[in-house]
Design a protein around this motif. Sequence first.
Motif, PDB file in Angstrom:
ATOM      1  N   ASP A  91       0.828  -1.209   0.000  1.00 18.11           N
ATOM      2  CA  ASP A  91       0.000   0.000   0.000  1.00 18.11           C
ATOM      3  C   ASP A  91       0.866   1.265   0.000  1.00 18.11           C
ATOM      4  OD1 ASP A  91      -2.488   1.322  -0.039  1.00 18.11           O
ATOM      5  OD2 ASP A  91      -2.565   1.460   2.149  1.00 18.11           O
ATOM      6  N   GLY A  92       2.153   1.129  -0.301  1.00 13.67           N
ATOM      7  CA  GLY A  92       2.998   2.301  -0.491  1.00 13.67           C
ATOM      8  C   GLY A  92       3.920   2.672   0.651  1.00 13.67           C
ATOM      9  N   VAL A  93       4.034   1.849   1.667  1.00 15.03           N
ATOM     10  CA  VAL A  93       4.961   2.169   2.756  1.00 15.03           C
ATOM     11  C   VAL A  93       6.355   1.717   2.340  1.00 15.03           C
ATOM     12  CG1 VAL A  93       5.605   1.796   5.170  1.00 15.03           C
ATOM     13  CG2 VAL A  93       3.194   2.042   4.537  1.00 15.03           C
ATOM     14  N   THR A  94       7.197   2.706   2.056  1.00 18.40           N
ATOM     15  CA  THR A  94       8.592   2.477   1.693  1.00 18.40           C
ATOM     16  C   THR A  94       9.473   2.943   2.850  1.00 18.40           C
ATOM     17  OG1 THR A  94       8.823   4.694   0.779  1.00 18.40           O
ATOM     18  CG2 THR A  94       8.065   2.946  -0.747  1.00 18.40           C
ATOM     19  N   GLU A  95      10.751   2.615   2.782  1.00 22.42           N
ATOM     20  CA  GLU A  95      11.657   3.083   3.836  1.00 22.42           C
ATOM     21  C   GLU A  95      11.819   4.603   3.789  1.00 22.42           C
ATOM     22  OE1 GLU A  95      12.734   1.367   6.594  1.00 22.42           O
ATOM     23  OE2 GLU A  95      11.273   0.018   5.714  1.00 22.42           O
ATOM     24  N   LEU A  97       9.397   6.642   3.131  1.00 19.18           N
ATOM     25  CA  LEU A  97       8.210   7.109   3.839  1.00 19.18           C
ATOM     26  C   LEU A  97       8.380   6.912   5.346  1.00 19.18           C
ATOM     27  CD1 LEU A  97       5.404   8.361   3.385  1.00 19.18           C
ATOM     28  CD2 LEU A  97       4.489   6.034   3.314  1.00 19.18           C
ATOM     29  N   VAL A  98       8.938   5.788   5.751  1.00 19.22           N
ATOM     30  CA  VAL A  98       9.191   5.537   7.174  1.00 19.22           C
ATOM     31  C   VAL A  98      10.123   6.612   7.736  1.00 19.22           C
ATOM     32  CG1 VAL A  98      10.226   3.927   8.843  1.00 19.22           C
ATOM     33  CG2 VAL A  98       8.706   3.069   7.040  1.00 19.22           C
ATOM     34  N   CYS A  99      11.104   7.046   6.944  1.00 17.42           N
ATOM     35  CA  CYS A  99      12.017   8.105   7.401  1.00 17.42           C
ATOM     36  C   CYS A  99      11.274   9.411   7.671  1.00 17.42           C
ATOM     37  CB  CYS A  99      13.140   8.324   6.391  1.00 17.42           C
ATOM     38  SG  CYS A  99      14.363   6.988   6.404  1.00 17.42           S
ATOM     39  N   SER A 100      10.138   9.611   7.021  1.00 17.90           N
ATOM     40  CA  SER A 100       9.317  10.804   7.268  1.00 17.90           C
ATOM     41  C   SER A 100       8.772  10.837   8.687  1.00 17.90           C
ATOM     42  CB  SER A 100       8.143  10.857   6.291  1.00 17.90           C
ATOM     43  OG  SER A 100       8.606  10.909   4.973  1.00 17.90           O
ATOM     44  N   LEU A 101       8.723   9.678   9.328  1.00 21.81           N
ATOM     45  CA  LEU A 101       8.183   9.601  10.686  1.00 21.81           C
ATOM     46  C   LEU A 101       9.104  10.232  11.720  1.00 21.81           C
ATOM     47  CD1 LEU A 101       6.717   6.003  10.592  1.00 21.81           C
ATOM     48  CD2 LEU A 101       5.476   8.172  10.453  1.00 21.81           C
ATOM     49  N   GLU A 102      10.325  10.551  11.321  1.00 23.92           N
ATOM     50  CA  GLU A 102      11.226  11.241  12.249  1.00 23.92           C
ATOM     51  C   GLU A 102      10.663  12.612  12.606  1.00 23.92           C
ATOM     52  OE1 GLU A 102      15.968  12.154  12.829  1.00 23.92           O
ATOM     53  OE2 GLU A 102      15.255  11.528  10.864  1.00 23.92           O
ATOM     54  N   ARG A 103      10.080  13.288  11.601  1.00 21.30           N
ATOM     55  CA  ARG A 103       9.434  14.594  11.807  1.00 21.30           C
ATOM     56  C   ARG A 103       8.150  14.619  10.978  1.00 21.30           C
ATOM     57  NH1 ARG A 103      14.761  15.819  11.022  1.00 21.30           N
ATOM     58  NH2 ARG A 103      15.866  16.545  12.847  1.00 21.30           N
ATOM     59  N   PRO A 104       7.132  13.886  11.405  1.00 21.09           N
ATOM     60  CA  PRO A 104       5.947  13.724  10.559  1.00 21.09           C
ATOM     61  C   PRO A 104       5.204  15.020  10.253  1.00 21.09           C
ATOM     62  CG  PRO A 104       5.585  12.760  12.736  1.00 21.09           C
ATOM     63  CD  PRO A 104       7.026  13.137  12.655  1.00 21.09           C
ATOM     64  N   ALA A 105       5.176  15.951  11.173  1.00 22.42           N
ATOM     65  CA  ALA A 105       4.446  17.202  10.935  1.00 22.42           C
ATOM     66  C   ALA A 105       5.060  17.995   9.782  1.00 22.42           C
ATOM     67  CB  ALA A 105       4.410  18.044  12.202  1.00 22.42           C
ATOM     68  N   ILE A 185      16.359   4.020  20.126  1.00 28.25           N
ATOM     69  CA  ILE A 185      16.535   3.835  18.690  1.00 28.25           C
ATOM     70  C   ILE A 185      15.229   4.170  17.991  1.00 28.25           C
ATOM     71  CG2 ILE A 185      18.376   2.122  18.945  1.00 28.25           C
ATOM     72  CD1 ILE A 185      16.299  -0.027  18.339  1.00 28.25           C
ATOM     73  N   ALA A 186      15.273   4.194  16.672  1.00 25.09           N
ATOM     74  CA  ALA A 186      14.098   4.567  15.884  1.00 25.09           C
ATOM     75  C   ALA A 186      13.907   3.576  14.746  1.00 25.09           C
ATOM     76  CB  ALA A 186      14.276   5.977  15.324  1.00 25.09           C
ATOM     77  N   PRO A 187      12.685   3.477  14.207  1.00 27.68           N
ATOM     78  CA  PRO A 187      12.461   2.560  13.086  1.00 27.68           C
ATOM     79  C   PRO A 187      12.990   3.103  11.757  1.00 27.68           C
ATOM     80  CG  PRO A 187      10.406   3.638  13.673  1.00 27.68           C
ATOM     81  CD  PRO A 187      11.441   4.061  14.686  1.00 27.68           C
ATOM     82  N   TRP A 188      13.290   4.382  11.692  1.00 27.45           N
ATOM     83  CA  TRP A 188      13.785   4.953  10.449  1.00 27.45           C
ATOM     84  C   TRP A 188      15.306   4.829  10.400  1.00 27.45           C
ATOM     85  CZ3 TRP A 188      10.432   7.477  13.767  1.00 27.45           C
ATOM     86  CH2 TRP A 188      11.015   8.315  14.730  1.00 27.45           C
ATOM     87  N   LYS A 189      15.806   4.746   9.176  1.00 32.06           N
ATOM     88  CA  LYS A 189      17.247   4.625   8.913  1.00 32.06           C
ATOM     89  C   LYS A 189      17.821   3.378   9.560  1.00 32.06           C
ATOM     90  CE  LYS A 189      17.617   9.608   8.571  1.00 32.06           C
ATOM     91  NZ  LYS A 189      18.014  10.836   9.206  1.00 32.06           N
ATOM     92  N   GLN A 190      17.047   2.316   9.596  1.00 33.98           N
ATOM     93  CA  GLN A 190      17.479   1.035  10.159  1.00 33.98           C
ATOM     94  C   GLN A 190      17.127  -0.067   9.167  1.00 33.98           C
ATOM     95  OE1 GLN A 190      18.975   0.731  13.127  1.00 33.98           O
ATOM     96  NE2 GLN A 190      18.531   2.713  14.041  1.00 33.98           N
ATOM     97  N   GLU A 191      17.808  -1.184   9.283  1.00 29.75           N
ATOM     98  CA  GLU A 191      17.449  -2.359   8.502  1.00 29.75           C
ATOM     99  C   GLU A 191      16.149  -2.921   9.048  1.00 29.75           C
ATOM    100  OE1 GLU A 191      19.150  -6.839   7.610  1.00 29.75           O
ATOM    101  OE2 GLU A 191      20.349  -5.458   8.781  1.00 29.75           O
ATOM    102  N   ALA A 192      15.194  -3.222   8.174  1.00 24.65           N
ATOM    103  CA  ALA A 192      13.899  -3.753   8.588  1.00 24.65           C
ATOM    104  C   ALA A 192      13.655  -5.113   7.943  1.00 24.65           C
ATOM    105  CB  ALA A 192      12.787  -2.783   8.201  1.00 24.65           C
ATOM    106  N   ILE A 193      12.683  -5.837   8.481  1.00 24.28           N
ATOM    107  CA  ILE A 193      12.340  -7.173   7.992  1.00 24.28           C
ATOM    108  C   ILE A 193      10.878  -7.159   7.554  1.00 24.28           C
ATOM    109  CG2 ILE A 193      12.169  -9.605   8.597  1.00 24.28           C
ATOM    110  CD1 ILE A 193      14.176  -8.970  10.891  1.00 24.28           C
ATOM    111  N   LEU A 194      10.636  -7.615   6.327  1.00 24.95           N
ATOM    112  CA  LEU A 194       9.274  -7.691   5.793  1.00 24.95           C
ATOM    113  C   LEU A 194       8.624  -8.994   6.241  1.00 24.95           C
ATOM    114  CD1 LEU A 194       7.461  -5.985   3.900  1.00 24.95           C
ATOM    115  CD2 LEU A 194       8.243  -7.442   2.039  1.00 24.95           C
ATOM    116  N   VAL A 195       7.426  -8.905   6.819  1.00 28.59           N
ATOM    117  CA  VAL A 195       6.691 -10.092   7.265  1.00 28.59           C
ATOM    118  C   VAL A 195       5.272 -10.051   6.705  1.00 28.59           C
ATOM    119  CG1 VAL A 195       8.068 -10.368   9.367  1.00 28.59           C
ATOM    120  CG2 VAL A 195       5.939  -9.062   9.452  1.00 28.59           C
ATOM    121  N   ARG A 196       4.636 -11.214   6.729  1.00 23.36           N
ATOM    122  CA  ARG A 196       3.268 -11.287   6.212  1.00 23.36           C
ATOM    123  C   ARG A 196       2.285 -10.708   7.194  1.00 23.36           C
ATOM    124  NH1 ARG A 196       0.483 -16.039   8.351  1.00 23.36           N
ATOM    125  NH2 ARG A 196       2.023 -17.305   9.367  1.00 23.36           N
TER     126      ARG A 196
END
Length: 196
Positions: A91-95, A97-105, A185-196
Amino acid sequence: MTRVAKVEIENWDPELRAMTRADEATPLEQGLMRIFANVPELAKAFVGFGGAMKRTRTLSPRLVELVRLRVAFHNQCRSCMAIRYTEAANDGVTEDLVCSLERPAEAANLTEAEKAAIDYGERFATNHLSIDDAVYDNLRKHFTEAQIVELGTTVAFFVGFGRLAATWHMVEELPKTFQESDEVIAPWKQEAILVR
């Protein structure tokens, strides 16, 4: 290292095993259920509630994932931060986009609805009493009353169970950056794992 004993899959309640399709899942995908399996009836209720939330969801997987990851940051739930759900990626969640969560506003690639939902989730996780009439008025610009209830229930699920998961500290299958640091730590700028 995990602070509460995990139950090996062959010792799970058969109904729980079937409900979660555990035999098809990787250990990471089996996730917290390996600990919940210590109390099978509670685990099955948890799966039922979570499943009902997902089956009846009207909010987009993208929006839910963005809120989940921002709440995970505030909870400091390492397993929550390290995973990305396939449905959200589709649905369009890329890394990026996740990096945008550092300063979402300030993020140009988030919609106003996403920013409102993320703000609500962040407030719920950090200072729930700051959620006032103005916050709900802003949510109503983008969501129906039913969706606001859905968002609130979803965020409550993420905050409560994410904090529980953080205390259980189940990090063995996660990328090293989520295992080794005792710092925030933060979820952005980190290695992530794709799960179902």
